[in-house]
Write a protein that holds these residues in place. Structure first.
Motif, PDB file in Angstrom:
ATOM      1  N   SER A   9       0.822  -1.214   0.000  1.00 29.53           N
ATOM      2  CA  SER A   9       0.000   0.000   0.000  1.00 29.53           C
ATOM      3  C   SER A   9       0.853   1.259   0.000  1.00 29.53           C
ATOM      4  CB  SER A   9      -0.939   0.003   1.213  1.00 29.53           C
ATOM      5  OG  SER A   9      -0.206   0.186   2.419  1.00 29.53           O
ATOM      6  N   GLU A  10       2.118   1.127   0.386  1.00 31.59           N
ATOM      7  CA  GLU A  10       3.023   2.275   0.340  1.00 31.59           C
ATOM      8  C   GLU A  10       3.632   2.463  -1.046  1.00 31.59           C
ATOM      9  OE1 GLU A  10       5.823   1.646   3.461  1.00 31.59           O
ATOM     10  OE2 GLU A  10       4.419   2.249   5.032  1.00 31.59           O
ATOM     11  N   ILE A  11       3.502   1.440  -1.885  1.00 33.72           N
ATOM     12  CA  ILE A  11       4.014   1.513  -3.259  1.00 33.72           C
ATOM     13  C   ILE A  11       2.916   1.901  -4.235  1.00 33.72           C
ATOM     14  CG2 ILE A  11       4.958   0.128  -5.164  1.00 33.72           C
ATOM     15  CD1 ILE A  11       6.251  -1.648  -3.008  1.00 33.72           C
ATOM     16  N   LEU A  12       1.740   1.319  -4.064  1.00 38.82           N
ATOM     17  CA  LEU A  12       0.646   1.457  -5.017  1.00 38.82           C
ATOM     18  C   LEU A  12      -0.411   2.431  -4.509  1.00 38.82           C
ATOM     19  CD1 LEU A  12       0.264  -2.350  -5.792  1.00 38.82           C
ATOM     20  CD2 LEU A  12       1.338  -0.651  -7.275  1.00 38.82           C
ATOM     21  N   ASP A  13      -1.099   3.083  -5.419  1.00 32.41           N
ATOM     22  CA  ASP A  13      -2.218   3.947  -5.044  1.00 32.41           C
ATOM     23  C   ASP A  13      -3.413   3.083  -4.658  1.00 32.41           C
ATOM     24  OD1 ASP A  13      -2.680   3.029  -7.663  1.00 32.41           O
ATOM     25  OD2 ASP A  13      -3.980   4.728  -8.086  1.00 32.41           O
ATOM     26  N   PRO A  14      -4.477   3.645  -4.086  1.00 35.08           N
ATOM     27  CA  PRO A  14      -5.613   2.829  -3.633  1.00 35.08           C
ATOM     28  C   PRO A  14      -6.221   1.958  -4.731  1.00 35.08           C
ATOM     29  CG  PRO A  14      -5.749   5.009  -2.678  1.00 35.08           C
ATOM     30  CD  PRO A  14      -4.608   5.056  -3.657  1.00 35.08           C
ATOM     31  N   ALA A  15      -6.231   2.447  -5.979  1.00 39.68           N
ATOM     32  CA  ALA A  15      -6.777   1.642  -7.074  1.00 39.68           C
ATOM     33  C   ALA A  15      -5.842   0.526  -7.502  1.00 39.68           C
ATOM     34  CB  ALA A  15      -7.094   2.536  -8.277  1.00 39.68           C
ATOM     35  N   GLY A  16      -4.639   0.510  -6.961  1.00 38.82           N
ATOM     36  CA  GLY A  16      -3.645  -0.484  -7.349  1.00 38.82           C
ATOM     37  C   GLY A  16      -3.697  -1.772  -6.563  1.00 38.82           C
ATOM     38  N   ILE A  17      -4.542  -1.837  -5.519  1.00 39.05           N
ATOM     39  CA  ILE A  17      -4.668  -3.067  -4.718  1.00 39.05           C
ATOM     40  C   ILE A  17      -6.137  -3.430  -4.617  1.00 39.05           C
ATOM     41  CG2 ILE A  17      -4.206  -4.191  -2.521  1.00 39.05           C
ATOM     42  CD1 ILE A  17      -1.987  -2.214  -2.014  1.00 39.05           C
ATOM     43  N   LEU A  18      -6.480  -4.597  -5.118  1.00 37.60           N
ATOM     44  CA  LEU A  18      -7.843  -5.113  -5.030  1.00 37.60           C
ATOM     45  C   LEU A  18      -7.842  -6.370  -4.177  1.00 37.60           C
ATOM     46  CD1 LEU A  18      -8.961  -4.864  -8.792  1.00 37.60           C
ATOM     47  CD2 LEU A  18      -9.174  -3.126  -7.005  1.00 37.60           C
ATOM     48  N   THR A  19      -8.859  -6.507  -3.346  1.00 40.80           N
ATOM     49  CA  THR A  19      -9.019  -7.715  -2.542  1.00 40.80           C
ATOM     50  C   THR A  19     -10.493  -8.105  -2.531  1.00 40.80           C
ATOM     51  OG1 THR A  19      -9.252  -6.394  -0.521  1.00 40.80           O
ATOM     52  CG2 THR A  19      -7.045  -7.203  -1.045  1.00 40.80           C
ATOM     53  N   ALA A  40      -4.217 -11.024  -3.290  1.00 39.51           N
ATOM     54  CA  ALA A  40      -4.634  -9.699  -3.752  1.00 39.51           C
ATOM     55  C   ALA A  40      -4.374  -9.625  -5.251  1.00 39.51           C
ATOM     56  CB  ALA A  40      -3.872  -8.594  -3.033  1.00 39.51           C
ATOM     57  N   VAL A  41      -5.057  -8.708  -5.901  1.00 36.81           N
ATOM     58  CA  VAL A  41      -4.749  -8.357  -7.282  1.00 36.81           C
ATOM     59  C   VAL A  41      -4.075  -6.993  -7.261  1.00 36.81           C
ATOM     60  CG1 VAL A  41      -5.699  -7.765  -9.550  1.00 36.81           C
ATOM     61  CG2 VAL A  41      -6.613  -9.722  -8.281  1.00 36.81           C
ATOM     62  N   LEU A  42      -2.890  -6.922  -7.833  1.00 41.98           N
ATOM     63  CA  LEU A  42      -2.091  -5.704  -7.831  1.00 41.98           C
ATOM     64  C   LEU A  42      -2.080  -5.105  -9.229  1.00 41.98           C
ATOM     65  CD1 LEU A  42       0.882  -7.115  -5.719  1.00 41.98           C
ATOM     66  CD2 LEU A  42      -1.236  -6.040  -4.909  1.00 41.98           C
ATOM     67  N   ARG A  43      -2.279  -3.786  -9.314  1.00 41.10           N
ATOM     68  CA  ARG A  43      -2.414  -3.116 -10.605  1.00 41.10           C
ATOM     69  C   ARG A  43      -1.410  -1.973 -10.710  1.00 41.10           C
ATOM     70  NH1 ARG A  43      -7.206  -0.508 -10.801  1.00 41.10           N
ATOM     71  NH2 ARG A  43      -7.536  -0.779 -13.051  1.00 41.10           N
ATOM     72  N   PRO A  44      -0.164  -2.285 -11.015  1.00 40.90           N
ATOM     73  CA  PRO A  44       0.872  -1.251 -11.088  1.00 40.90           C
ATOM     74  C   PRO A  44       0.651  -0.309 -12.263  1.00 40.90           C
ATOM     75  CG  PRO A  44       1.704  -3.331 -11.915  1.00 40.90           C
ATOM     76  CD  PRO A  44       0.364  -3.627 -11.330  1.00 40.90           C
ATOM     77  N   ARG A  45       1.274   0.880 -12.155  1.00 41.78           N
ATOM     78  CA  ARG A  45       1.136   1.897 -13.201  1.00 41.78           C
ATOM     79  C   ARG A  45       2.383   2.030 -14.061  1.00 41.78           C
ATOM     80  NH1 ARG A  45      -0.541   6.442  -8.940  1.00 41.78           N
ATOM     81  NH2 ARG A  45       1.125   5.287  -7.894  1.00 41.78           N
ATOM     82  N   ASN A  46       3.494   1.433 -13.651  1.00 39.41           N
ATOM     83  CA  ASN A  46       4.736   1.575 -14.414  1.00 39.41           C
ATOM     84  C   ASN A  46       5.695   0.461 -14.032  1.00 39.41           C
ATOM     85  OD1 ASN A  46       6.140   2.500 -11.955  1.00 39.41           O
ATOM     86  ND2 ASN A  46       4.964   4.392 -12.249  1.00 39.41           N
ATOM     87  N   THR A  47       6.805   0.401 -14.751  1.00 36.82           N
ATOM     88  CA  THR A  47       7.787  -0.663 -14.541  1.00 36.82           C
ATOM     89  C   THR A  47       8.376  -0.612 -13.142  1.00 36.82           C
ATOM     90  OG1 THR A  47       8.347  -0.675 -16.895  1.00 36.82           O
ATOM     91  CG2 THR A  47       9.959  -1.625 -15.386  1.00 36.82           C
ATOM     92  N   GLU A  48       8.632   0.587 -12.633  1.00 32.65           N
ATOM     93  CA  GLU A  48       9.227   0.723 -11.309  1.00 32.65           C
ATOM     94  C   GLU A  48       8.315   0.132 -10.235  1.00 32.65           C
ATOM     95  OE1 GLU A  48      11.257   2.827 -14.161  1.00 32.65           O
ATOM     96  OE2 GLU A  48       9.130   3.144 -13.645  1.00 32.65           O
ATOM     97  N   GLU A  49       7.006   0.323 -10.376  1.00 36.38           N
ATOM     98  CA  GLU A  49       6.083  -0.282  -9.412  1.00 36.38           C
ATOM     99  C   GLU A  49       6.076  -1.803  -9.544  1.00 36.38           C
ATOM    100  OE1 GLU A  49       2.888   3.369  -8.698  1.00 36.38           O
ATOM    101  OE2 GLU A  49       2.204   1.511  -9.652  1.00 36.38           O
ATOM    102  N   VAL A  50       6.165  -2.308 -10.770  1.00 33.61           N
ATOM    103  CA  VAL A  50       6.254  -3.769 -10.944  1.00 33.61           C
ATOM    104  C   VAL A  50       7.493  -4.299 -10.230  1.00 33.61           C
ATOM    105  CG1 VAL A  50       6.496  -5.662 -12.598  1.00 33.61           C
ATOM    106  CG2 VAL A  50       5.008  -3.730 -13.143  1.00 33.61           C
TER     107      VAL A  50
END
Length: 463
Positions: A9-19, A40-50
């Protein structure tokens, strides 16, 4: 795993973590055969987040399942039922980043939809050649992960042939930047090929650079009745002799395909007054004008004795022909459950394969209803079998049907998976059809790049 989710949750925005219930659509494969569970389903926005996600998951020993458009037909993007894995859905990494007209290349993120790449290339007067029925939902990462083929492989090749460079997040979170738009580069191993068709088992593809081609200005399309598959092979070779690599697509359809379309997709046009036993959907493309190419195509068809061909007289007619071809899988779906094969054999062996496979299946399962169609030009056929029971109960016969069909495929030097991949569906069959040396090499590569078996475990390779 509370600590992991907090760190994520410190890496991804609220829309980036689904449970919970919000993840349900990510848990079912394209054919609805496999249903998994997740942490969880994680939805990164860029390579660095991946990369940050992968480092955290590796540190916690959490398996990771990459997912693009979730259109896999073999369960390659579906987690198992343990609920221990995270799904890394790349759908928000969906941009076409660059179209280099001078170099004829396109670079896109792994979550970009294939149709968007086609449109971006077309806007620059170029062609992105990958094309198949699910182009409006399939994404770059999944297409690369399975080395997807499609309708234009005959002329342009599959995803492996179209790819010049990749960016990949490795199993330890390092980023390998191999985004080179070069046709020639002999500086060692061609590392990108390890990840193409790897089904996310070695790393997560995040960006890719592809070849583009001049946009054809002329196309001609025809539906051609043929007496039998050998007639289709002869027609292909004849057209290629006369028109060369202008022959872009060459699709084979059995009479049962047309009957299925008439029954389950009655809204579609009916190009034949009397259904042929077999038919070919052929398309040629070139520079110049449609009228000039149409004249050359028509002359070539006449020279090959195809005077009963139904030739599209407009781009709209051609689109109708392709709508028919692409509706065959939908017609099958409406009929019910079939046992699906995605096989490849040398094009010259198709007539013998079809004859032997039908005889063997009818002997093993009398009354088996065979729906055969696909990319004859590049040796890939979708060979599907319906039984009397078209519910999920039909799957009990799958091992026997596989045994019969794959033995003949192997005898003709073919493959049990030409474009859909292995995933979960064919994982346990792979050792029967690849040598121990090949499997040992695959396992060695897997262990070297993913020693803890965290990258899409349970897919492609057993154990």
């Amino acid at each position: 795993m509370t600590d992991l989710l907090h760190a994520l949750s410190e890496i991804l925005d609220p829309a980036g973590i689904l449970t919970g219930a919000a993840t349900e659509g990510y848990m079912i494969d394209g054919r609805r055969r496999y249903h998994g569970r997740n942490l969880a389903v994680l939805r990164p926005r860029n390579t660095e987040e991946v990369a940050a996600i992968v480092k955290l998951c590796a540190a916690h020993g959490v398996p990771m399942v990459p997912q693009g458009g979730n259109t896999s037909l073999c369960g390659a993007a579906t987690p198992d039922e343990s609920g221990h894995a995270v799904v890394i859905a790349l759908e928000r990494m969906n941009r076409v980043l660059d179209v280099d007209v001078g170099n004829n290349t396109l670079t896109a993120e792994a979550g970009a939809i294939i149709a968007d790449l086609q449109n971006a290339a077309r806007d620059a007067d170029r062609l992105f050649a990958a094309d198949w029925g699910a182009k409006g939902s399939a994404r770059v990462g999944g297409a690369l992960g399975t080395n997807a083929g499609g309708l234009n492989v005959l002329r342009y090749g599959n995803m492996r042939d179209l790819t010049l460079g990749l960016e990949v997040v490795l199993a330890d979170g390092r980023i390998w930047n191999g985004l080179r738009g070069l046709r020639k580069d002999n500086t060692g191993y061609d590392l990108k090929q390890l990840f193409i068709a790897g089904e996310g088992s070695l790393g997560i593809i995040t960006r890719a650079t592809f070849k583009l081609f001049p946009l054809p200005t002329a196309q001609a399309t025809a539906l051609v009745p043929v007496a039998n598959p050998q007639g289709a092979v002869d027609l292909l070779r004849g057209l290629q002799h006369r028109l060369g690599d202008r022959v872009t697509s060459f699709e084979l359809l059995s009479r049962r395909c047309w009957q299925l379309l008439a029954q389950y997709c009655p809204e579609l046009p009916k190009p034949f007054a009397e259904l042929p036993e077999w038919s070919v959907l052929a398309e040629v493309s070139d520079g110049g004008t449609d009228d000039d190419l149409l004249a050359r195509f028509g002359e070539a068809l006449l020279d090959e004795g195809a005077d009963d061909a139904v030739i599209a007289t407009s781009r709209s007619d051609a689109a109708d022909f392709w709508a028919l071809r692409e509706a065959v899988p939908e017609a099958q779906k409406r009929k019910g459950v079939s046992i699906k094969q995605d096989i490849g054999v040398p094009t010259s062996a198709f007539p013998q394969f079809l004859q032997e496979a039908e005889a063997a299946l009818q002997a093993a399962l009398p009354g088996a209803d065979i729906i055969a169609f696909g990319h004859l030009g590049d040796g890939n056929l979708h060979y599907n079998v319906f039984l009397d029971d078209v519910t999920n109960a039909a799957y009990q016969h799958e091992p026997r049907i596989n045994e019969v069909v794959y033995e003949i495929v192997q005898r003709h030097g073919g493959t049990i998976s030409a474009e859909h991949g292995i995933g979960q569906l064919k994982r346990d069959l792979l050792p029967q059809y690849r040598s121990e040396v090949e499997l040992d090499l695959m396992r060695t590569i897997k262990h070297a790049l993913d020693p803890h078996n965290l990258m899409n475990p349970g897919k492609l390779l057993a154990g």
